[in-house]
Design a protein around this motif. Structure first.
Motif, PDB file in Angstrom:
ATOM      1  N   PRO A 124      15.795  29.916 -40.835  1.00  0.00           N
ATOM      2  CA  PRO A 124      15.338  28.690 -42.012  1.00  0.00           C
ATOM      3  C   PRO A 124      16.911  27.278 -42.287  1.00  0.00           C
ATOM      4  CG  PRO A 124      15.799  31.093 -42.275  1.00  0.00           C
ATOM      5  CD  PRO A 124      16.202  30.848 -40.858  1.00  0.00           C
ATOM      6  N   ARG A 125      15.930  26.614 -42.621  1.00  0.00           N
ATOM      7  CA  ARG A 125      17.787  25.344 -42.574  1.00  0.00           C
ATOM      8  C   ARG A 125      16.638  24.318 -44.040  1.00  0.00           C
ATOM      9  NH1 ARG A 125      20.220  20.720 -40.303  1.00  0.00           N
ATOM     10  NH2 ARG A 125      17.818  21.034 -38.967  1.00  0.00           N
ATOM     11  N   ILE A 126      17.955  24.103 -44.627  1.00  0.00           N
ATOM     12  CA  ILE A 126      17.774  23.110 -45.909  1.00  0.00           C
ATOM     13  C   ILE A 126      18.514  21.362 -45.752  1.00  0.00           C
ATOM     14  CG2 ILE A 126      18.602  24.182 -46.846  1.00  0.00           C
ATOM     15  CD1 ILE A 126      17.082  23.024 -49.748  1.00  0.00           C
ATOM     16  N   ASN A 127      17.753  21.181 -45.589  1.00  0.00           N
ATOM     17  CA  ASN A 127      19.006  19.785 -45.695  1.00  0.00           C
ATOM     18  C   ASN A 127      19.154  19.492 -47.183  1.00  0.00           C
ATOM     19  OD1 ASN A 127      18.735  19.101 -42.805  1.00  0.00           O
ATOM     20  ND2 ASN A 127      17.537  18.428 -42.791  1.00  0.00           N
ATOM     21  N   ILE A 128      20.955  19.106 -47.339  1.00  0.00           N
ATOM     22  CA  ILE A 128      21.041  18.934 -48.741  1.00  0.00           C
ATOM     23  C   ILE A 128      20.814  17.310 -49.327  1.00  0.00           C
ATOM     24  CG2 ILE A 128      22.556  19.551 -50.396  1.00  0.00           C
ATOM     25  CD1 ILE A 128      23.412  21.223 -49.117  1.00  0.00           C
ATOM     26  N   GLU A 129      19.461  16.898 -49.945  1.00  0.00           N
ATOM     27  CA  GLU A 129      19.813  15.330 -50.164  1.00  0.00           C
ATOM     28  C   GLU A 129      18.613  15.429 -51.711  1.00  0.00           C
ATOM     29  OE1 GLU A 129      17.096  13.683 -47.116  1.00  0.00           O
ATOM     30  OE2 GLU A 129      16.425  15.726 -46.003  1.00  0.00           O
ATOM     31  N   ARG A 130      18.340  14.312 -51.850  1.00  0.00           N
ATOM     32  CA  ARG A 130      17.506  13.761 -53.033  1.00  0.00           C
ATOM     33  C   ARG A 130      16.297  14.586 -52.553  1.00  0.00           C
ATOM     34  NH1 ARG A 130      18.577   8.079 -55.197  1.00  0.00           N
ATOM     35  NH2 ARG A 130      20.539   9.314 -55.298  1.00  0.00           N
ATOM     36  N   ASN A 131      15.897  14.548 -51.703  1.00  0.00           N
ATOM     37  CA  ASN A 131      14.361  15.412 -51.946  1.00  0.00           C
ATOM     38  C   ASN A 131      14.845  15.810 -50.649  1.00  0.00           C
ATOM     39  OD1 ASN A 131      11.672  15.587 -51.711  1.00  0.00           O
ATOM     40  ND2 ASN A 131      11.100  13.585 -50.398  1.00  0.00           N
ATOM     41  N   PRO A 132      14.544  17.163 -51.020  1.00  0.00           N
ATOM     42  CA  PRO A 132      15.197  18.002 -49.583  1.00  0.00           C
ATOM     43  C   PRO A 132      14.128  18.078 -48.941  1.00  0.00           C
ATOM     44  CG  PRO A 132      15.488  18.568 -51.527  1.00  0.00           C
ATOM     45  CD  PRO A 132      14.898  17.811 -52.098  1.00  0.00           C
ATOM     46  N   THR A 133      14.598  18.571 -46.943  1.00  0.00           N
ATOM     47  CA  THR A 133      13.630  18.371 -46.074  1.00  0.00           C
ATOM     48  C   THR A 133      14.006  19.730 -46.156  1.00  0.00           C
ATOM     49  OG1 THR A 133      15.145  17.634 -44.659  1.00  0.00           O
ATOM     50  CG2 THR A 133      13.063  16.328 -45.234  1.00  0.00           C
ATOM     51  N   TYR A 134      13.088  20.858 -45.230  1.00  0.00           N
ATOM     52  CA  TYR A 134      13.417  22.393 -44.601  1.00  0.00           C
ATOM     53  C   TYR A 134      12.909  22.278 -43.724  1.00  0.00           C
ATOM     54  CZ  TYR A 134      13.334  22.439 -50.128  1.00  0.00           C
ATOM     55  OH  TYR A 134      13.678  22.501 -51.391  1.00  0.00           O
ATOM     56  N   ASP A 135      13.320  23.176 -42.618  1.00  0.00           N
ATOM     57  CA  ASP A 135      13.035  23.398 -41.430  1.00  0.00           C
ATOM     58  C   ASP A 135      13.177  25.347 -41.381  1.00  0.00           C
ATOM     59  OD1 ASP A 135      15.134  23.900 -39.531  1.00  0.00           O
ATOM     60  OD2 ASP A 135      15.801  21.622 -39.742  1.00  0.00           O
ATOM     61  N   ILE A 136      12.534  25.553 -40.359  1.00  0.00           N
ATOM     62  CA  ILE A 136      12.243  26.863 -39.315  1.00  0.00           C
ATOM     63  C   ILE A 136      12.371  27.069 -38.140  1.00  0.00           C
ATOM     64  CG2 ILE A 136      11.132  29.407 -40.094  1.00  0.00           C
ATOM     65  CD1 ILE A 136       9.709  28.783 -42.391  1.00  0.00           C
ATOM     66  N   MET A 137      13.605  27.288 -37.525  1.00  0.00           N
ATOM     67  CA  MET A 137      12.888  27.465 -36.066  1.00  0.00           C
ATOM     68  C   MET A 137      13.229  28.700 -35.151  1.00  0.00           C
ATOM     69  SD  MET A 137      16.177  25.329 -33.483  1.00  0.00           S
ATOM     70  CE  MET A 137      17.053  26.309 -34.125  1.00  0.00           C
ATOM     71  N   THR A 138      12.268  28.824 -34.133  1.00  0.00           N
ATOM     72  CA  THR A 138      12.624  29.852 -33.533  1.00  0.00           C
ATOM     73  C   THR A 138      12.755  30.229 -32.469  1.00  0.00           C
ATOM     74  OG1 THR A 138      10.375  30.806 -35.375  1.00  0.00           O
ATOM     75  CG2 THR A 138      10.849  31.959 -33.272  1.00  0.00           C
ATOM     76  N   ILE A 139      12.950  30.874 -31.838  1.00  0.00           N
ATOM     77  CA  ILE A 139      13.429  31.279 -29.578  1.00  0.00           C
ATOM     78  C   ILE A 139      12.619  32.171 -29.854  1.00  0.00           C
ATOM     79  CG2 ILE A 139      14.901  30.356 -28.451  1.00  0.00           C
ATOM     80  CD1 ILE A 139      16.137  28.237 -30.021  1.00  0.00           C
ATOM     81  N   VAL A 140      12.069  31.902 -28.663  1.00  0.00           N
ATOM     82  CA  VAL A 140      12.577  33.722 -28.333  1.00  0.00           C
ATOM     83  C   VAL A 140      12.445  33.213 -26.629  1.00  0.00           C
ATOM     84  CG1 VAL A 140      10.728  35.949 -27.875  1.00  0.00           C
ATOM     85  CG2 VAL A 140      11.459  34.184 -29.711  1.00  0.00           C
ATOM     86  N   GLN A 141      13.059  33.774 -26.271  1.00  0.00           N
ATOM     87  CA  GLN A 141      13.626  33.681 -24.482  1.00  0.00           C
ATOM     88  C   GLN A 141      13.540  35.047 -23.772  1.00  0.00           C
ATOM     89  OE1 GLN A 141      16.837  30.581 -22.970  1.00  0.00           O
ATOM     90  NE2 GLN A 141      17.728  32.706 -22.521  1.00  0.00           N
ATOM     91  N   TYR A 142      12.771  35.460 -22.374  1.00  0.00           N
ATOM     92  CA  TYR A 142      12.168  36.284 -21.717  1.00  0.00           C
ATOM     93  C   TYR A 142      12.831  36.017 -20.824  1.00  0.00           C
ATOM     94  CZ  TYR A 142      10.701  40.842 -20.910  1.00  0.00           C
ATOM     95  OH  TYR A 142      10.263  42.527 -20.046  1.00  0.00           O
ATOM     96  N   ARG A 143      13.628  37.165 -20.217  1.00  0.00           N
ATOM     97  CA  ARG A 143      14.139  36.916 -18.325  1.00  0.00           C
ATOM     98  C   ARG A 143      14.425  38.392 -17.843  1.00  0.00           C
ATOM     99  NH1 ARG A 143      19.626  34.431 -19.747  1.00  0.00           N
ATOM    100  NH2 ARG A 143      19.922  34.355 -17.066  1.00  0.00           N
ATOM    101  N   PRO A 144      13.424  38.950 -17.752  1.00  0.00           N
ATOM    102  CA  PRO A 144      13.356  39.873 -17.020  1.00  0.00           C
ATOM    103  C   PRO A 144      13.293  39.705 -15.061  1.00  0.00           C
ATOM    104  CG  PRO A 144      11.168  39.858 -17.315  1.00  0.00           C
ATOM    105  CD  PRO A 144      12.240  38.112 -17.715  1.00  0.00           C
ATOM    106  N   GLN A 145      14.394  40.799 -14.766  1.00  0.00           N
ATOM    107  CA  GLN A 145      14.908  40.851 -13.302  1.00  0.00           C
ATOM    108  C   GLN A 145      13.585  41.198 -12.091  1.00  0.00           C
ATOM    109  OE1 GLN A 145      18.539  40.666 -12.971  1.00  0.00           O
ATOM    110  NE2 GLN A 145      18.174  40.041 -11.122  1.00  0.00           N
ATOM    111  N   LEU A 146      13.261  40.234 -11.452  1.00  0.00           N
ATOM    112  CA  LEU A 146      12.203  40.679 -10.359  1.00  0.00           C
ATOM    113  C   LEU A 146      12.745  40.352  -8.886  1.00  0.00           C
ATOM    114  CD1 LEU A 146      10.256  37.190 -11.333  1.00  0.00           C
ATOM    115  CD2 LEU A 146       9.500  39.543 -11.530  1.00  0.00           C
ATOM    116  N   SER A 147      14.037  40.797  -8.529  1.00  0.00           N
ATOM    117  CA  SER A 147      14.394  41.197  -7.427  1.00  0.00           C
ATOM    118  C   SER A 147      16.241  40.543  -7.519  1.00  0.00           C
ATOM    119  CB  SER A 147      13.746  40.281  -6.080  1.00  0.00           C
ATOM    120  OG  SER A 147      14.062  38.585  -6.688  1.00  0.00           O
ATOM    121  N   GLU A 148      16.530  41.571  -6.291  1.00  0.00           N
ATOM    122  CA  GLU A 148      18.381  40.918  -6.472  1.00  0.00           C
ATOM    123  C   GLU A 148      18.752  39.967  -7.426  1.00  0.00           C
ATOM    124  OE1 GLU A 148      22.400  42.554  -4.371  1.00  0.00           O
ATOM    125  OE2 GLU A 148      20.259  42.774  -3.897  1.00  0.00           O
TER     126      GLU A 148
END
Length: 213
Positions: A124-148
């Motif tokens: 989560p993040r806030i831009n510091i300005e006269r009329n603040p904007t906010y954002d929430i970023m989510t990243i989920v990454q899954y990399r299981p081994q299938l073979s060698e």
């Protein structure tokens, strides 16, 4: 055409800045290129403590979106943050963000979890300005081994950007593919919502992702 050229100039300048900023501690730079049926994207995100013992580090993320038909839909977002990690996996971050709306100081929190298979970032993040904007970023990454030599590659990235009046922009990115020798590639789907009463816009295509440094 001029707007498109300007946005690419800004993007390549940011890449040069990123290379200089991370070369001091040899951080690989993962670059993802996506080509969809409506627009393409280039995305970079990375974060690294300055040393193994340090609680301070650097986080960089930028994304360029280039529409094939409508230059007004082109976008460029970059953020460079310094963070402090008082507890393992929890960070306090502050720095600057740049987009079509201009330059803003920004602050936020980050939760990071990573192992050989799973990567999770909540920011989560806030831009510091006269009329603040906010954002929430989510990243989920899954990399299981299938073979060698082969891994499954899946990634979900979500952003919600809003202010006191409501939604400005939201998106959900889905990636499904394979990883061979450090290169990921496969199918991509982007879901975009703009404005306070958004309709979902779909962009389907393919992606390739590689650490270039």
């Amino acid at each position: 055409m001029i707007r498109t050229m300007n946005i690419f100039k800004l993007y390549f300048l940011s890449i040069i800045f990123t290379l200089c900023a991370v070369s001091a501690f040899s951080q690989p730079i993962p670059v993802e290129l996506t080509g969809g049926n409506k627009y393409g994207t280039i995305n970079i995100s990375l974060g690294k403590n300055f040393t193994q013992e340090s609680k301070f580090g650097f986080f960089h993320m930028n994304t360029i979106q280039f529409d094939y038909k409508d230059e007004n839909k082109n976008s460029f977002i970059m953020q460079d943050l310094l963070y402090y990690e008082p507890l393992k996996n929890f960070r306090i971050a502050t720095g600057a963000a740049y987009s079509k709306g201009g330059f803003n100081y920004t602050s936020g929190l980050q939760y990071l979890y990573t192992d050989k298979k799973l990567f999770i970032l909540l920011a989560p993040r806030i831009n510091i300005e006269r009329n603040p904007t906010y954002d929430i970023m989510t990243i989920v990454q899954y990399r299981p081994q299938l073979s060698e030599k082969l891994k499954l590659y899946t990634r979900f990235q979500m952003l919600n950007l809003f202010n006191s009046e409501g939604n400005i922009r939201s998106y959900q990115w889905l990636r499904l593919g394979l990883e061979i020798n450090g290169t990921q590639f496969g199918l991509a789907a982007n879901l975009d919502e703009y404005g306070q009463n958004p309709k979902v816009e779909y962009n389907y295509g393919v992606f390739i992702r590689r650490e270039i440094f």
